[in-house]
Design an enzyme around this catalytic site. Structure first.
Site, PDB file in Angstrom:
ATOM      1  N   HIS A  63      -7.756  -5.858   0.515  1.00 49.59           N
ATOM      2  CA  HIS A  63      -6.592  -4.979   0.501  1.00 49.59           C
ATOM      3  C   HIS A  63      -5.449  -5.543   1.343  1.00 49.59           C
ATOM      4  O   HIS A  63      -4.276  -5.372   0.998  1.00 49.59           O
ATOM      5  CB  HIS A  63      -6.983  -3.590   1.013  1.00 49.59           C
ATOM      6  CG  HIS A  63      -5.888  -2.582   0.875  1.00 49.59           C
ATOM      7  ND1 HIS A  63      -5.361  -2.209  -0.353  1.00 49.59           N
ATOM      8  CD2 HIS A  63      -5.184  -1.867   1.804  1.00 49.59           C
ATOM      9  CE1 HIS A  63      -4.413  -1.315  -0.182  1.00 49.59           C
ATOM     10  NE2 HIS A  63      -4.277  -1.100   1.116  1.00 49.59           N
ATOM     11  N   SER A  83       0.845  -1.196   0.000  1.00 47.90           N
ATOM     12  CA  SER A  83       0.000   0.000   0.000  1.00 47.90           C
ATOM     13  C   SER A  83       0.886   1.254   0.000  1.00 47.90           C
ATOM     14  O   SER A  83       1.698   1.434  -0.899  1.00 47.90           O
ATOM     15  CB  SER A  83      -0.968  -0.059   1.183  1.00 47.90           C
ATOM     16  OG  SER A  83      -2.039   0.835   1.017  1.00 47.90           O
TER      17      SER A  83
END
Length: 257
Positions: free
Chosen positions: A232, A98
């Protein structure tokens, strides 16, 4: 398998160092926004012999809680690069998840420009190429940040539900998102000379699978997209599979024991 390295030498506040024996390659791991070096704690016993892991600890959290968070991507990447420079006696690979993907990319650029060092692999996860920006809404207030943490099923989500812990954790989460909001790099004027592997979850709401292919735009050395089941934070859900793949990308650079 790896164990915490207890060799007596100056300890950098930037890295949590893990490994055993004589390292032949260093894997530098960059956490997500609001994350800490402990995000990679479970990796240390799964990496192969010869790989030393340096898990990056951003300022403003855990044992660096008294330090201000980085206010710009440039300042953060500059500081990590400076801290990493003494460790370039071995091949270096970078992994980031990320926000950590963007930091890893910026460090790879700086290692080449300032230290004349090419990383052997750039492994990125859960984010599209930096010059395309982030899909996470900008300028979220605290309520929006907390909702994002819950929606993405962050491994830290439970801690934000406790008022005392939330008070400690929110400054770094806010600081990292402010940094990301201000991070608007231009399309790469120079491409990396390192192969890029982009990992993603097939159900990631902020990094669709098609976004992973955009990393091909930052390198001349080849790009690969690897999709695993999950959202995610698929690296936690698919840790064993992910680490097997990461290990396969490091193996050609380990050299003889």
């Amino acid at each position: 398998m790896g164990r915490t390295d207890a060799r007596a030498e100056p300890r950098s506040p930037w890295f949590r160092r893990h490994g055993a024996g004589r390292p032949r390659l260093r894997l530098v791991c960059f956490p997500h926004a609001g994350g800490t070096a402990t995000a990679y704690a479970a990796w240390r016993d799964r990496l192969p012999e010869g790989v030393e892991m340096l898990a990056v600890q951003y300022p403003g959290r855990q044992d660096r809680l008294a330090e201000p968070c980085a206010t710009s991507m440039a300042a953060l990447a500059d500081a990590v690069t400076a801290a990493l420079t003494p460790h370039l006696d071995l091949p270096v690979a970078l992994f980031g998840h990320s926000m950590g993907s963007a930091v890893a990319y910026e460090v790879a650029l700086r290692l080449r420009r300032t230290a004349g060092a090419e990383t052997v692999a750039l492994l990125v996860s859960g984010r599209r190429a930096p010059h395309l920006g982030s899909r996470v809404p900008a300028r979220l207030d605290d309520a929006g940040l907390l909702e994002s943490v819950r929606r993405l099923s962050s491994p830290d989500a439970w801690a934000y539900e406790h008022p005392d812990l939330r008070e400690v954790l929110m400054p770094s989460l806010r600081g990292d998102h402010r940094l990301l909001d201000a991070y608007r790099p231009d399309p790469p004027a120079e491409r990396l000379r390192v192969p890029v592997t982009a990992y993603g979850g097939d159900r990631d709401p902020v990094c669709p699978v098609t976004d992973l292919d955009t990393w091909a735009e930052v390198t001349d050395a080849g790009h690969e997209t690897v999709v695993l089941p999950g959202g995610h934070f698929f690296p936690r859900e698919q840790q064993a599979v992910l680490l097997d793949h990461v290990t396969s990308r490091l193996a050609p650079h380990l050299g003889p024991p």
